[in-house]
Design a protein around this motif. Structure first.
Motif, PDB file in Angstrom:
ATOM      1  N   ASP A  75       0.837  -1.203   0.000  1.00  0.00           N
ATOM      2  CA  ASP A  75       0.000   0.000   0.000  1.00  0.00           C
ATOM      3  C   ASP A  75       0.871   1.251   0.000  1.00  0.00           C
ATOM      4  O   ASP A  75       2.040   1.223   0.339  1.00  0.00           O
ATOM      5  CB  ASP A  75      -1.018  -0.002   1.143  1.00  0.00           C
ATOM      6  N   ASP A  82      -0.954  -6.249   0.239  1.00  0.00           N
ATOM      7  CA  ASP A  82      -2.158  -6.899  -0.268  1.00  0.00           C
ATOM      8  C   ASP A  82      -1.759  -8.116  -1.099  1.00  0.00           C
ATOM      9  O   ASP A  82      -0.944  -8.019  -2.013  1.00  0.00           O
ATOM     10  CB  ASP A  82      -2.952  -5.915  -1.130  1.00  0.00           C
ATOM     11  N   THR A  88      -4.645  -9.457   3.404  1.00  0.00           N
ATOM     12  CA  THR A  88      -3.747  -8.348   3.681  1.00  0.00           C
ATOM     13  C   THR A  88      -2.843  -8.723   4.848  1.00  0.00           C
ATOM     14  O   THR A  88      -3.314  -9.203   5.871  1.00  0.00           O
ATOM     15  CB  THR A  88      -4.537  -7.065   4.031  1.00  0.00           C
TER      16      THR A  88
END
Length: 150
Positions: A75, A82, A88
């Motif tokens: 991210d 992810d 995640t």
């Protein structure tokens, strides 16, 4: 009644010897917490790098076996990774993660590595740092091979 005579050949420790050993043990025990505190960040970075590498290898195999594209994405804030949009992984506290993608693949998406059914990938390097410890998870664009560099 008198005590039997003792010879000098009888073994035993004097009080002074015992006190010296206790003092040495105390000094060693006092030094352990600071050594431990220096090693923990290193272990955390290396363990997380190994976890990311294992995950990337699994995604590569899934892409090859299932004949579809899979992806791993860091991210934009570097707080999570992810896994193919299904899972995640949180980045452990204190670890900074940055992603570098090959210039030729910038169109794929920010901070993303795709694995292709052919075994190749879009490539990239995830760098993990905490304190003075740095580990890199390198993914080759041609072969899709995943390597941890310490």
């Amino acid at each position: 009644m008198s005590l039997p005579a003792t010879s000098e050949s009888e073994a035993g420790y004097t009080l002074l010897e015992v006190l010296v050993v206790i003092a040495i043990i105390g000094i060693v025990m006092a030094a352990l917490p600071s050594a431990y505190a220096r090693l923990v960040p290193q272990f955390q970075v290396h363990a997380f790098a190994d976890e990311l590498a294992l995950t990337a290898r699994k995604l590569r195999e899934e892409a090859r076996l299932m004949q579809h594209i899979t992806a791993i994405r860091v991210d934009s804030e570097g707080k999570a990774v992810d896994i193919d949009g299904l899972e995640t992984i949180g980045v452990p506290t204190g670890i900074k993660i940055t992603f570098t993608q090959p210039i030729s693949w910038k169109s794929i998406g920010d901070n993303t590595v795709e694995f292709y059914p052919t075994g190749g990938s879009s490539g990239g390097v995830m760098e993990l740092a905490r304190g003075g410890t740095v580990a890199k998870v390198s993914i080759d664009w041609l072969s899709g091979a995943v390597e941890v560099i310490r």
